[in-house]
Design an enzyme around this catalytic site. Structure first.
Site, short mmCIF file in Angstrom:
data_model
loop_
_atom_site.label_atom_id
_atom_site.label_comp_id
_atom_site.label_asym_id
_atom_site.label_seq_id
_atom_site.Cartn_x
_atom_site.Cartn_y
_atom_site.Cartn_z
N HIS A 66 49.34 46.28 26.47
CA HIS A 66 50.17 46.64 27.80
C HIS A 66 51.00 45.54 27.90
CE1 HIS A 66 46.51 49.54 29.01
NE2 HIS A 66 47.35 50.29 28.57
N CYS A 88 43.30 45.21 35.87
CA CYS A 88 43.11 46.81 35.36
C CYS A 88 41.83 47.26 36.01
CB CYS A 88 42.98 46.46 33.82
SG CYS A 88 41.79 45.26 33.35
C1 CIR Z 1 41.63 50.18 26.39
O1 CIR Z 1 42.11 49.78 25.08
O2 CIR Z 1 42.47 51.00 26.74
C2 CIR Z 1 40.90 49.30 27.41
N1 CIR Z 1 39.77 48.88 26.39
C3 CIR Z 1 41.64 48.15 27.82
C4 CIR Z 1 42.51 48.61 29.00
C5 CIR Z 1 42.80 47.45 29.98
N2 CIR Z 1 43.75 48.06 30.84
C6 CIR Z 1 44.57 47.22 31.61
O3 CIR Z 1 44.87 46.12 31.33
N3 CIR Z 1 45.28 47.82 32.42
#
Ligand code: CIR
Length: 259
Positions: free
Chosen positions: A163, A250
C-alpha cells in the site's frame, strides 16, 4: 484533532492473514497482547476507543484502516481488492452509521481501493497505484472527496509495495514520513520529508494522534528524526502484525464524529 478511534480485535484466523513473504506465523496470544497495548495507548492519549469483535471469517479484519476512510465531513467505505478481504467492508457500515449521517457515507462500487493505499495530507488525498486498487476505484474515491472540497491524485508505486501507506504517512505540520522510491517523487517535494532509510523502511508508517506519533519500536534513527521535529513519540511492538504486512496505522480508523 481526533477524538475517536475504531479498532477490531484480531481473529484467531489471523494466522492465515495475507502476506507477501513468509517471515513466520503470527503468535495469536502475543498479537492480542500487542493489540491491547495499542488500544490502551490510544486511550491514554484521551481517545474514545470502540473495539469491534473479532471476525473469524476474515483473517485480516483487524486492519480496519483498509475498509473505510473517515474525515471530519464524511466517510467512504472502500472496496478491498482481494477475495479474502472484500467482505470485511460489510462489517464496518453499521458502526460508522453511529458516527456519520447516512447521506455522508459513500461506497466505492465502481472498482477497487483500500484505505491503506490512501494517505491524506491536509486537504489532499494521495492514492497509491498498487495491485490493491484500480483506476475505476481510485477515480470514484476522488470524485467523492471532491464533492466535499478536498482534492485527490494518484501515485505510481514500486511493484513490491503493498500500500502507499506502507511507505509513507503524513504526520501533520507539513511533515511526511517517507521511504524508498517515493522519496524521489516530485509530488512530495512540497513537504518536509522525514526519510526512513531502507533498513528502517517499516517505520515510515507512523500514526499521528494529536501531536504524538505512534511508531514501531526498533528503528532508532527515524524515531530520533521525528522526535527532533518536536513530536512526542510512543513506540510499540508490532511484531505479530508485521508478519502479515500490517503496520501502525492499519489497526485503527481515527476521526472526530459528526453525529
Ligand atoms: C493485507 O495484505 O491486506 C493484510 N495482511 C495487511 C493489511 C495492512 N493494511 C494496512 O497497512 N493498511
Amino acid at each position: 484533532m481526533y477524538t475517536h478511534i475504531i479498532a477490531r480485535t484480531p481473529s484467531r484466523s489471523m494466522v492465515k492473514g495475507l502476506r507477501r513473504e513468509d517471515i513466520g506465523v503470527p503468535d495469536y496470544e502475543l498479537a492480542l497482547e500487542q493489540h491491547k497495548k495499542y488500544v490502551e495507548t490510544m486511550e491514554s492519549l484521551g481517545l474514545v476507543v470502540e473495539v469491534l469483535p473479532a471476525l473469524e471469517d476474515y483473517p485480516d479484519s483487524c486492519f480496519v484502516e483498509d475498509v473505510a476512510v473517515v474525515t471530519e465531513k464524511m466517510a467512504i467505505i472502500t472496496n478491498p481488492a482481494t477475495e479474502q478481504r472484500n467482505g470485511e467492508k460489510e462489517h464496518i457500515v453499521e458502526t460508522l452509521k453511529k458516527y456519520y449521517p447516512e447521506d455522508r457515507i459513500h461506497f466505492v462500487t465502481e472498482g477497487y481501493c483500500e484505505g491503506g493505499d490512501i494517505i491524506r495530507a491536509d486537504n489532499h488525498f494521495f492514492l497509491g497505484e498498487t495491485e490493491r486498487s484500480n483506476e475505476a476505484g481510485r477515480a470514484q474515491f476522488i470524485s467523492f472527496v471532491e464533492q466535499y472540497g478536498y482534492t485527490g491524485s494518484t501515485i505510481p508505486m514500486p511493484n513490491d509495495a503493498l500500500h502507499l501507506g506502507s511507505d509513507m504517512t503524513y504526520i501533520m505540520n507539513n511533515n511526511m514520513l517517507i521511504t524508498g522510491e517515493l522519496v524521489d517523487n516530485p509530488a512530495f517535494d512540497q513537504y518536509n520529508k522525514v526519510i526512513a532509510s531502507k533498513e528502517e523502511g517499516y517505520a515510515a508508517n507512523g500514526c499521528w494522534i494529536n501531536g504524538t506519533v505512534l511508531m514501531a519500536e526498533g528503528f532508532p534513527e527515524v524515531i530520533q528524526k521525528v522526535k527532533d521535529l518536536g513530536y512526542e513519540v510512543i513506540t510499540l511492538n508490532n511484531s505479530e502484525f508485521k508478519k502479515i504486512d500490517g503496520s501502525m496505522t492499519c489497526l485503527s480508523l481515527r476521526f472526530t464524529p459528526i453525529k
